[in-house]
Design a protein around this motif. Structure first.
Motif, short mmCIF file in Angstrom:
data_model
loop_
_atom_site.label_atom_id
_atom_site.label_comp_id
_atom_site.label_asym_id
_atom_site.label_seq_id
_atom_site.Cartn_x
_atom_site.Cartn_y
_atom_site.Cartn_z
N GLU A 114 0.85 -1.18 0.00
CA GLU A 114 0.00 0.00 0.00
C GLU A 114 0.89 1.23 0.00
O GLU A 114 1.85 1.31 0.76
N VAL A 115 0.57 2.20 -0.84
CA VAL A 115 1.35 3.43 -0.94
C VAL A 115 1.14 4.24 0.34
O VAL A 115 0.00 4.53 0.72
N VAL A 116 2.24 4.60 1.03
CA VAL A 116 2.16 5.40 2.25
C VAL A 116 2.72 6.81 2.07
O VAL A 116 2.50 7.67 2.91
N ALA A 117 3.44 7.05 0.98
CA ALA A 117 3.94 8.38 0.62
C ALA A 117 4.13 8.38 -0.89
O ALA A 117 4.55 7.38 -1.46
N SER A 118 3.79 9.49 -1.54
CA SER A 118 3.87 9.50 -3.00
C SER A 118 4.00 10.91 -3.56
O SER A 118 3.40 11.85 -3.05
N ASN A 119 4.80 11.00 -4.64
CA ASN A 119 4.87 12.21 -5.46
C ASN A 119 4.26 11.96 -6.83
O ASN A 119 4.30 12.84 -7.68
N ALA A 120 3.75 10.75 -7.06
CA ALA A 120 3.20 10.36 -8.36
C ALA A 120 1.68 10.50 -8.36
O ALA A 120 1.00 9.85 -7.56
N PRO A 121 1.11 11.31 -9.24
CA PRO A 121 -0.35 11.48 -9.28
C PRO A 121 -1.09 10.19 -9.63
O PRO A 121 -2.24 10.02 -9.24
N THR A 122 -0.42 9.27 -10.32
CA THR A 122 -1.08 8.01 -10.68
C THR A 122 -1.08 6.99 -9.55
O THR A 122 -1.78 5.98 -9.63
N LEU A 123 -0.30 7.24 -8.48
CA LEU A 123 -0.24 6.33 -7.32
C LEU A 123 -0.40 7.12 -6.03
O LEU A 123 0.54 7.31 -5.26
N PRO A 124 -1.62 7.61 -5.76
CA PRO A 124 -1.82 8.40 -4.54
C PRO A 124 -1.72 7.52 -3.28
O PRO A 124 -1.82 6.29 -3.35
N ILE A 125 -1.53 8.16 -2.15
CA ILE A 125 -1.47 7.46 -0.87
C ILE A 125 -2.73 6.61 -0.70
O ILE A 125 -3.83 7.06 -1.01
N GLY A 126 -2.54 5.38 -0.24
CA GLY A 126 -3.65 4.47 -0.04
C GLY A 126 -3.86 3.48 -1.18
O GLY A 126 -4.59 2.51 -1.04
N THR A 127 -3.21 3.73 -2.33
CA THR A 127 -3.34 2.83 -3.47
C THR A 127 -2.66 1.51 -3.17
O THR A 127 -1.55 1.48 -2.64
N HIS A 128 -3.32 0.41 -3.50
CA HIS A 128 -2.70 -0.90 -3.37
C HIS A 128 -1.93 -1.16 -4.66
O HIS A 128 -2.43 -0.88 -5.76
N VAL A 129 -0.70 -1.66 -4.54
CA VAL A 129 0.17 -1.83 -5.70
C VAL A 129 0.80 -3.21 -5.73
O VAL A 129 0.90 -3.89 -4.70
N TYR A 130 1.25 -3.60 -6.93
CA TYR A 130 2.02 -4.82 -7.15
C TYR A 130 3.31 -4.41 -7.84
O TYR A 130 3.31 -3.54 -8.70
N GLY A 131 4.41 -5.04 -7.49
CA GLY A 131 5.68 -4.77 -8.16
C GLY A 131 6.81 -5.48 -7.44
O GLY A 131 6.61 -6.32 -6.57
N GLU A 132 8.04 -5.13 -7.81
CA GLU A 132 9.23 -5.70 -7.18
C GLU A 132 9.46 -5.01 -5.84
O GLU A 132 10.28 -4.11 -5.72
N LEU A 133 8.73 -5.43 -4.83
CA LEU A 133 8.79 -4.80 -3.51
C LEU A 133 9.78 -5.48 -2.58
O LEU A 133 10.20 -4.91 -1.59
N GLY A 134 10.12 -6.72 -2.86
CA GLY A 134 11.08 -7.44 -2.02
C GLY A 134 10.47 -7.88 -0.70
O GLY A 134 9.29 -7.71 -0.44
N TRP A 135 11.32 -8.44 0.14
CA TRP A 135 10.91 -8.93 1.46
C TRP A 135 11.36 -7.92 2.49
O TRP A 135 12.45 -8.03 3.08
N GLN A 136 10.56 -6.91 2.72
CA GLN A 136 10.91 -5.84 3.65
C GLN A 136 9.64 -5.13 4.08
O GLN A 136 8.58 -5.33 3.48
#
Length: 68
Positions: free
Chosen positions: A8-30
């Motif tokens: 879940e996005v907790v901080a963002s400068n990207a208008p396409t991914l505002p805070i609260g957006t659920h995302v998928y990607g190379e997030l790793g184990w962290q």
């Protein structure tokens, strides 16, 4: 460790991914990861039933988020 994951996005400068957006990607184990709007894709998580159980196919990718 590199690996795909959901978050879940907790901080963002990207208008396409505002805070609260659920995302998928190379997030790793962290606990936290830094990514770009080019490497993270918005998803719509499936609603849980009253018992908190996810139905099969827990989330669906948003095809509009995949347009580059």
């Amino acid at each position: 460790m590199r690996d795909g994951g959901v978050g879940e996005v907790v901080a963002s400068n990207a208008p396409t991914l505002p805070i609260g957006t659920h995302v998928y990607g190379e997030l790793g184990w962290q606990d936290y990861a830094v990514g770009t709007s080019d490497s993270l894709y918005g998803i719509h998580p499936a609603p849980r039933n009253q018992a908190g159980i996810l139905p099969s196919g827990a989330c669906a990718a948003d095809p509009q988020q995949h347009a580059h």
